[in-house]
Design an enzyme around this catalytic site. Sequence first.
Site, short mmCIF file in Angstrom:
data_model
loop_
_atom_site.label_atom_id
_atom_site.label_comp_id
_atom_site.label_asym_id
_atom_site.label_seq_id
_atom_site.Cartn_x
_atom_site.Cartn_y
_atom_site.Cartn_z
N PRO B 237 0.83 -1.21 0.00
CA PRO B 237 0.00 0.00 0.00
C PRO B 237 0.86 1.25 0.00
CG PRO B 237 -0.66 -1.54 1.74
CD PRO B 237 0.66 -2.00 1.21
N THR B 319 0.59 4.03 10.73
CA THR B 319 1.83 4.26 11.47
C THR B 319 1.61 4.81 12.87
OG1 THR B 319 2.00 6.47 10.52
CG2 THR B 319 3.20 4.72 9.41
N TYR B 579 12.29 15.07 19.65
CA TYR B 579 12.59 15.00 18.23
C TYR B 579 14.01 15.48 18.00
CZ TYR B 579 10.91 14.94 13.41
OH TYR B 579 10.69 14.63 12.09
#
Lengths: 698, 659
Positions: B237, B319, B579
């Site tokens: 996909p 995800t 992050y």
Amino acid sequence: MAQAAPETSSTISVSSQSVHYMDMLAERRETSDLRWALRNWESKGNYKFAIKMTRAEVFDKVMQSERVKHTIEKMVASGQDRESLEAEVSSILEQMGHTQELAVIRKFAFVLPKIMKKIYGRILINEEGIEKLRSTIVETPVILLPTHRSYADFLLVSYIAYHFNLPLPVIAAGMDFMNMAVVGEMLRGSGAFYIRRSFMDNPLYWAVFQEYVQNLVEHTGSPLEFFLEGTRSRSGKSLPPKLGLLGCVLECWLRGRLPDLAIVPVSISYDRTLEEKLYAYELLGVPKPPESTSGLLKATSILKESFGNICIHVGDPLSVRSFLGPQVERHIRASVPFHLVPLGKSEFNACEALGLHVLRKIQEGAVVSLWSLMCLQFIRVLWKGQWSLPLTKLVEDVKWLVSLLDKIGGKVAIEGIFEEALMKNLDVHNQIACLREDGDVYIQQIHQPGTQVLHSQNKKVNLTSATVEHAVIHLMLQHYINQSIHLLIRPALVAQALVSMVDHNPVCPVEGENSLVSNGVNPEMQERFMSELQARFVFLRTLFGCDFIFEKDREGKDFMEGLALLTWCGEVNVVQGAIHRVERNGKVMSTLLDLIRPFTVAYSCTARTMTSETLLDNGALVLAIQGNIENVVSKNGVYSALSLDTIRHAVRTLTKIGAVTKTCRSSGQVVLTPNDEILHNIREALNRIPLTPLQSKL
Amino acid sequence: MASSARDRLSVIQRHLSNRKCDSSSGQFQCGTFSASSSREEKGTELEKSSGPGLSRSEICLQPASWRASGSDETAKTDVTAPTVPRKRQELLKWNGWGYNDSKFIVHKDKDYYVSFSGNRYKIGSLVLPHFSSWVQDTLGVNFDDCTPPQPLPQPQDYPQPIIQEEFLEGVKTLGITHSLEGEDRLFRAHGHTLAEIFVLREGMFPRIPDLVIWPTNHGEVEKIVELACRLQVVLIPFGGGTSVSGALICPEEESRMIVSLDTSQMRRILWVDEKNLTARIESGIIGQDLERQLKARGYVTGHEPDSYEFSSLGGWVATRASGMKKNIYGNIEDLVVQVKAVTPRGTVERYTAGPRVSAGPDVQHFILGSEGTIGVITEVTLKVRPVPQVQHYGSIVFPNFTMGVNCMREVALHRCQPASIRLLDNEQFKFGHALKPPTGIMGLLTDGIKKMYLTRIRGFDINTMCVATLLFEGSEQEVAAQEKRLYDIALNNGGIPAGDANGQRGYMLTFVIAYIRDLGFDYGIVAESFETSVPWDRVQTLCHNVKHRIKMECKERGIKHTFVTCRVTQTYDAGACVYFYFAFNYRGLSDPVHVYETIEGNARNEILACGGSISHHHGVGKIRRQFMNQTYSEPSLGALKAIKKYFDPDNVFANGNLL
């Protein structure tokens, strides 16, 4: 200054490379000590992420830590009074906490050079190591791990830091120092903090201690200095690493509180140990005087003597992450609050491996003095019942030993011409040996009967005065021999393994008159011989694991290293992985066997004492063993086997490997039950079975 | 915030009108898009409006915003028209990030200088005078040493497709759009990890999809999956193609035909249920199209991952994505009410739309985070919210990162997070300043004064200070109350409010930063980002340790110029999301991608050892598979394997992700 230039530095020759050392005292001999102590001082190379904290702030942080609060909660839950526990924490901290004042350091910076200039020739240090250390401190918290051979070690590292403008270390010290009047507080002011000798059974103390140490390491940016060996090594060898403080420090990395820690081994080699005589008595069982100020004042008599040089080697920083990283899995415990995760078994093992590794690095950094090799020759002379040897013979023998060490990369300090260097050593140690007009070197009888207080009130002396009379000089010599023994221990154990096989094993190849030759023996047999040899080596390596430092998981490498020296010198022939010839009485073989003789004697006597008898595990056991050793050495002269240090190590290892089993009786007595088979194996491996005086016992 | 579009216009207009009333009522916070006023005017206006009240002490490091984005074009076209065409390359770069017209460009005058092209972002068509010297200093870039990427491959350069004729015939019979063209295949063979882009620029993937198909609804997907199962064809996909986990890479050893199932043509909003505030949406819709279409009806989903311009709804679900404004709207798992996915066993769905269900383990969570390994997500019911009345930016400066983290922790403790709160470390703070557009005289002056105030009077160190950026959303009163509460906490933690312009620039940079990597490639710089989530008590040590570890790893490999920076981007009750950006100059290294991957792997080990997780929202894909056994125990992984085995016994969905 200019004229002193050639004297300010020294290059110590090592087999292929040479290391440059500079003399820290040279400048001190030229300029004012006072000005030196009062100079504008600021450390260069500070930890980038340091958080400056006052003593009160550190205390507060410890008090408010989850660990201490949690420990108090638990104790309160079991019925103790919260307020008194909190008061206890305060008092523990007051007792423990260091203050570091430049003013105090300056005082030492004034006094120490004065003393050092008096008793030492030069204090040599590798500047390269200092600069590596400096650049490491900037990025990573540093742990300084010096050797501990003498009280003189204590402020040496701080003095070095002052000398080179490094951040001043904080030093973990034993309580006995604290109790010394004035000096205790002076040391505290220079950065010492005090820890009790044993406190594993006191959870509150343990919690406070951990928090205190970890706070220091994580935040302050002061290098933490402590002695990995825990105490001064009286024997001159490395002691097995003490893991309490090391584990506590490593926890900072294991729990992910720091990205890395740098461990810097510092090897301090003394030409002559201040406490050489004292140690000899202590090892024989004469109680040491408590570390009191008056004791120190008595020591002022040493100011009249000369103690040669000190050589300090600051080793390469070792990254804890690189060493421990592959051995532990940190993520498994990473979700539990820090204070609730004690070290796991695999973590503890990894810490031990690191401790052993650092000790090996310290040994590698140590500079071996010629004197150490001279002492080996002296003790062999004594074993033959003689008290002197010709200088020419000594020079020749020591030269040969140096060449042997050269082959395995041992650092022997030789400055200038060999003979002169040797004479200098005799000068420094003239109490032990001196050259007389007849060209012979005479070994001195150290112990003067009646002069030493042998019978202190409460401690029974185990040995006869005749034995003590002989033994003191032996133990003093052994102290120095031990300083180079790590270099040769692997070949020595291979030699011991070979000899025990040749003498006892039917598997061994054909024996010639003086040598063992195997011709036409079938390959299968040879293979068995080799693997049996390695097995015996590994057994000995485990047996002597407390006395000598072996790294974990290096059995194979150690064996090959040991065998390599013997094959290199031609006394053992290895062809296609099989041993073809062993020169039973070769020069190298016999030197190596002599080197470990005091230990083989001590261990085999220990094993024999324990055979077939259930004994109480207390101080009397060690003395009983020493008594048995006394019987043996009075005949063979190997008096240094009487060392209580070695005997204690032997008992410890025998317990560890199951030769004796420790059990606790209901009365609270701890008894040791022997395993005769293992004990027999030990004695066979040590090649000491047919000892005549002991045979009746068998 | 990125703002390509007219979809922002209504917001802008509302802001402008808000600001008018704000100013008149003495309120400080004001609209941030000011197409009409020049920055100098704006700056002075800000100063003037700094009247009494709690935030009057605010210091703006950057007094004004940039040009308004986009144009004044107001003509309403069809809101349902897709942004990205089926031929993606017509709008998007084939070998880099984002729009073809938006990129950093290096100009050579008497010195080198950098600008950003296009009008889609607020730094568009502006020269960035500080940027070139920043890259030279920080990353040792030599602008004379440029390595341009290879040109688009020629038709013969693509790997020969493996064709399962019967399947191809079946697709044709079903009337599903498909393509065998090299470009279409290549552009669906990758996501956006460093390694993938490197291959696009300098090499060729050993294996790319053999066929691309564009089904248009759930029914067609069912038929395709059935066909693929029968004929042993592999389906991968493909949604927006923004994966950063290697999830789209075709397993090299796969010998069956690989079909890329591009969901981009399943992009309708099927219905909006205004009573229950939910919407049924097809999975292929991309973020900006979804928000634009909902906005036209007065709603938002509020889900804004940094990739939302290009990433798709199905990708978010697959995800376990996280959006910038999750504090108000929730992460994807909070937003999803129902999900429908086609697996080889059939369609997985839960019939009820009840807001919470106790019916054993939630089967929908087998789909959330499945990364395309068990089926194709076709439809999702999402929560929607009315468009918020106001949107305010804000920022706070802290003397150091520790104080910033403490403040974030306290905000989370009181659960008074605004829509978004992010803490940038010192390196990123400085980096943000390097991307400032030219400043006028007045701007320079006010800038100087602020810097002096902070460093001289407040004692801030320019080399340790850091900034938190804030985004508030809600009604006037709500936002005002939130701001007061938040700035109070900030002041208590040693922070100083620093104005909306800094905040706004922070969010804009999030979108632009992705473009910098392509510039870096040209000059020997590789760069990548990765993220994690971690309990509160370990946030600081994790940030420190990981940055330290990366620097040491670089040093050990002889890398001289590195840039490592982090920000805390999300706060939760029990921890935060961190992050990291990491870039280094690879001139002189033979295999920079391998070096990068090794270092990132070691950094991940460090993260796990510090109590961090394998990923907060990027997912596992292929590049983090190796860390799954440090995430779950053996039996836990066994269960995941069993689920895969049940749904897809023949491994039709053979992208090899996750396990």
